[in-house]
Design an enzyme around this catalytic site. Structure first.
Site, mmCIF file in Angstrom:
data_model
loop_
_atom_site.group_PDB
_atom_site.id
_atom_site.type_symbol
_atom_site.label_atom_id
_atom_site.label_comp_id
_atom_site.label_asym_id
_atom_site.label_seq_id
_atom_site.Cartn_x
_atom_site.Cartn_y
_atom_site.Cartn_z
ATOM 1 N N HIS A 256 0.800 -1.229 0.000
ATOM 2 C CA HIS A 256 0.000 0.000 0.000
ATOM 3 C C HIS A 256 0.832 1.278 0.000
ATOM 4 C CE1 HIS A 256 -4.078 -1.707 0.812
ATOM 5 N NE2 HIS A 256 -3.383 -2.674 1.390
ATOM 6 N N LYS A 447 -8.172 14.483 3.939
ATOM 7 C CA LYS A 447 -7.394 13.249 4.039
ATOM 8 C C LYS A 447 -6.423 13.443 5.201
ATOM 9 C CE LYS A 447 -6.033 14.048 -0.310
ATOM 10 N NZ LYS A 447 -6.244 12.844 -1.080
ATOM 11 N N ARG A 448 -5.672 12.389 5.594
ATOM 12 C CA ARG A 448 -4.675 12.576 6.629
ATOM 13 C C ARG A 448 -3.709 13.696 6.213
ATOM 14 N NH1 ARG A 448 -4.398 8.889 11.007
ATOM 15 N NH2 ARG A 448 -2.633 10.213 11.549
ATOM 16 N N LYS A 453 1.161 14.562 0.842
ATOM 17 C CA LYS A 453 -0.160 14.858 0.290
ATOM 18 C C LYS A 453 -0.297 16.343 -0.078
ATOM 19 C CE LYS A 453 -2.355 11.077 2.903
ATOM 20 N NZ LYS A 453 -2.971 10.193 1.907
ATOM 21 N N THR A 555 -8.319 6.923 -2.127
ATOM 22 C CA THR A 555 -9.679 6.404 -2.250
ATOM 23 C C THR A 555 -10.683 7.542 -2.048
ATOM 24 O OG1 THR A 555 -9.387 5.692 0.043
ATOM 25 C CG2 THR A 555 -9.307 3.986 -1.661
ATOM 26 N N LYS A 559 -14.365 8.775 -3.867
ATOM 27 C CA LYS A 559 -15.595 9.146 -3.154
ATOM 28 C C LYS A 559 -16.107 10.498 -3.645
ATOM 29 C CE LYS A 559 -13.763 6.439 0.608
ATOM 30 N NZ LYS A 559 -12.911 6.461 1.827
HETATM 31 C C1 NBG Z 1 -2.476 3.845 1.887
HETATM 32 C C2 NBG Z 1 -2.063 4.720 0.718
HETATM 33 C C3 NBG Z 1 -3.272 5.226 -0.066
HETATM 34 C C4 NBG Z 1 -4.153 4.033 -0.435
HETATM 35 C C5 NBG Z 1 -4.504 3.238 0.802
HETATM 36 C C6 NBG Z 1 -5.318 2.012 0.472
HETATM 37 C C7 NBG Z 1 -1.036 3.068 3.725
HETATM 38 C C8 NBG Z 1 0.209 2.349 4.098
HETATM 39 N N1 NBG Z 1 -1.279 3.233 2.426
HETATM 40 O O1 NBG Z 1 -2.858 5.890 -1.222
HETATM 41 O O2 NBG Z 1 -1.311 5.813 1.189
HETATM 42 O O3 NBG Z 1 -5.331 4.472 -1.064
HETATM 43 O O4 NBG Z 1 -3.317 2.787 1.439
HETATM 44 O O5 NBG Z 1 -4.678 1.236 -0.468
HETATM 45 O O6 NBG Z 1 -1.770 3.475 4.592
#
Ligand code: NBG
Length: 648
Positions: A256, A447-448, A453, A555, A559
């Protein structure tokens, strides 16, 4: 009824996109009637609540289980015992076979709590099984009988600590002992539960991998590779080769992230102390694996060192991504670009040796929650025109193209959006006291908070727009409301400073008479699933602005898009696939491609050149530096400015 529904807290069991993706998978699997169990930890305290005080983030614990959880069912009949610490003893059994015992461990009991996950409009209810740690009765009693009441209670506390609190770092790790214990506790409970289920029908575990697949959601559960080997070899007396084949056939690994700071490694001394038997097993897996690497690439010692499960450079540590890759039959990234970079970059050596393991699985999100439930107005409009098949099969949305140019369809669409913006404006007023204009563009970034980001890039944009208005107050500008939301990891100072900067800019821009409300900036505190359900349907514009190659998928981008927002974005993660689906004319593209980024770096990237040559940029950064957004304080944002101007 809405008030009652609102009383239910978010199950804040994850940090950001990774956990929410798993939740979406659970919804989709139940809707597709797939026999899937989701396993996780039953954290007593989930993701912290965020408050904003004087522009700064303040964390409040989230004791979401305080009033009980009516949806969960404890299943103490399926409890498991988990071992930690101790030592190993090698011996030969009555048949002369070499075997290993794990001795003198601390035991912790795990109790599963089941949550029902119902499919959409079908008769399927799957299970989300969450493990809670608790002390063993035996352990308590032993100490108690010896008269050490306090020690007995302490042991109980230690055991219960394991599932007490979620680590609040998104996409980064910190090598903490308790975190390793959480990971092992989770994996051991889950694999033992799967073995229990298998043995309900089979007499042995020889066909375990035909019945079960364990999909590792990033490397957090990668220790499963070693634990399944231990369970098969030590506890179920299987020979190594047979166990290894079953393990590899059982495990799949989803990567991820490419961020180096998020690739998990565990220092050997810590690993040895907590999981001595697993370290032996990892050494053995490594020994056999590196032999294959040497056979395949003779003389390539550098490659052997890179592929080793043990990082021998500097302080020695276990590399969890390597363990997951060696121990899985399938490896995937989460968007087309990301998978290509996994193959070319982080797992390049593994791809070169076993390309057949790799494939792409672009992320998705459930339209049940993120459109049908969150945006009832839009859902009704869509269903009236194309039926309700889209709720289970999103491809059917293509049917809307036939209506896209129709006046009444457009105006109904617009008035639904306006209603949604009013709902969000109400939430913004409640949480911040700021009035927003539903007829302005709602330009949203939630987002976080993370440097990669680039929330601060959006801030530079806002400051630039502000300066343009100041220079020419009579200019005809489209009113625009920038809404930010997201939590910073409590120890991530620069991320917290970005929040403070957003609030500092908001203070100046929102109160400037020259602006006259044409530009508004809002930081909405405590972004979570519940507020997300109000935010996504209300966006005109969705900001997805990470530098190409940084965001694995994203994601939130999906949305927003499925609620009709247009994306302002880079060619990163799943933005690329979204742009292909919605068409380039519905996507405001900017920024470098991955190849251009690489080229830039090869030529030596020097941020100061941009600062010197771009006057608007220089002005914006200077204003941050000179205290325009910090009431004259010139040191507050220094770390942020330094990071922008000095770092790569
Ligand atoms: C996160 C990514 C996102 C991705 C999500 C789900 C982790 C390690 N990775 O870009 O930063 O959408 O995973 O796949 O949290």
């Amino acid at each position: 009824l809405e008030d009652v529904v609102n009383e239910e807290p978010d199950a804040g069991l994850g940090n950001g996109g990774l956990g929410r993706l798993a939740a979406c998978f659970m919804d989709s699997c139940a809707t597709l009637e797939l026999p899937v169990i989701g396993y996780g930890l039953r954290y007593e305290y989930g993701m912290f609540h965020q408050q904003i005080e004087h522009g700064y983030q303040v964390e409040e614990p989230d004791h979401w289980l305080r009033d009980g959880n009516p949806w969960e069912v404890p299943r103490s009949e399926y409890e498991q015992t988990i071992h930690f610490g101790g030592r190993t003893e090698h011996y030969h059994d009555e048949n002369g076979v070499h075997r290993v015992r794990w001795l003198d461990c601390h035991d912790v009991v795990a109790i599963p709590y089941d949550l029902p996950i119902s499919g959409y409009s079908n008769d399927t209810v799957n299970t989300l099984r969450l493990w809670k740690s608790t002390a063993t009765k035996v352990f308590d009693l032993d100490d108690f009988n010896k008269g050490s009441y306090a020690e007995a209670v302490e042991a109980k506390n230690d055991a219960e600590h394991i599932t007490m609190v979620l680590y609040p770092n998104d996409a980064s790790e910190n090598g903490k002992e308790l975190r390793l214990k959480q990971q092992y506790f989770f994996v051991s409970c889950t694999l033992q539960d799967m073995i229990r289920l298998c043995l309900q029908h089979d007499t042995d575990l020889d066909h375990f991998n035909d019945k079960f697949t364990a999909q590792l959601n990033d490397t957090h559960p990668a220790i499963a590779v070693a634990e399944l080997m231990r369970l098969l070899v030590d506890d179920h007396a299987m020979d190594w080769d047979a166990a290894w084949q079953i393990t590899v056939e059982t495990c799949g690994y989803t990567n991820h992230t490419l961020l180096p700071e998020a690739l998990e490694t565990w220092p050997l001394p810590l690993f040895q102390r907590v999981l001595p038997r697993h370290l032996e097993i990892i050494y053995e897996i490594n020994h056999r694996f590196l032999k294959q690497v040497r056979e395949r690439f003779p003389g390539d010692d550098a490659r052997v060192a890179r592929m080793s499960l043990i990082d021998e450079s500097g302080k020695r540590s276990v590399r969890m991504a390597n363990l997951a890759s060696v121990g899985s039959h399938a490896i995937n990234g989460v968007a087309a670009l990301h998978t290509e970079l996994v193959k070319k970059d982080v797992l390049r050596d593994f791809f070169e040796m076993m390309p057949e393991k790799f494939s792409n699985k672009t992320n998705g999100v459930t339209p049940r929650r993120f459109v049908a439930l969150s945006n009832p107005g839009l859902s009704r409009l869509i269903t009236r025109h194309i039926g309700d098949g889209w709720i289970k099969n999103l491809d059917e949305l293509r049917g809307l193209e036939a209506f896209a140019e129709q006046q009444d369809f457009q105006s109904e669409w617009q008035s639904i959006k306006r209603e949604n913006k009013l709902r969000l404006a109400e939430l913004v007023r409640e949480r911040t006291g700021i009035e927003t204009d539903p007829d302005s563009l709602f330009d949203i970034l939630v987002k976080r908070i993370h440097e990669y980001k680039r929330q601060h890039l959006s801030v530079l944009h806002i400051i630039t727009l502000y300066n343009q208005i100041k220079e020419n107050p009579a200019a005809d500008v489209t009113p625009r409301t920038f809404i930010f939301g997201g939590k910073a990891a409590p120890g991530y100072h620069l991320a917290k400073l970005i929040i403070k900067l957003i609030n500092g800019v908001a203070e100046v821009v929102n109160t400037d008479a020259d602006v006259g409300g044409r530009l508004k900036v809002v930081f909405l505190p405590d972004f979570d699933l519940k507020s997300g359900q109000l935010i996504y349907p209300a966006a005109d514009l969705s900001e997805q602005i990470s530098m190409a190659g940084k965001e694995a998928s994203g994601t939130g981008n999906m949305k927003f898009s499925m609620n009709g927002a247009l994306t302002i974005g880079t060619l990163d993660g799943a933005n690329i696939e979204i742009r292909e689906e919605v068409g380039a004319d519905n996507f405001f593209l900017f920024g470098l491609t991955v190849e251009q980024v690489k080229e830039q770096k090869a030529h030596g990237y020097n941020p100061k050149e941009y600062f010197d040559s771009n006057e608007q940029l220089r002005q914006a950064i200077d204003q941050i530096r000179c205290g325009v957004f910090s009431q004259g304080d010139t040191s507050l944002f220094e770390p942020l400015v330094d990071a922008l101007l000095q770092r790569d």
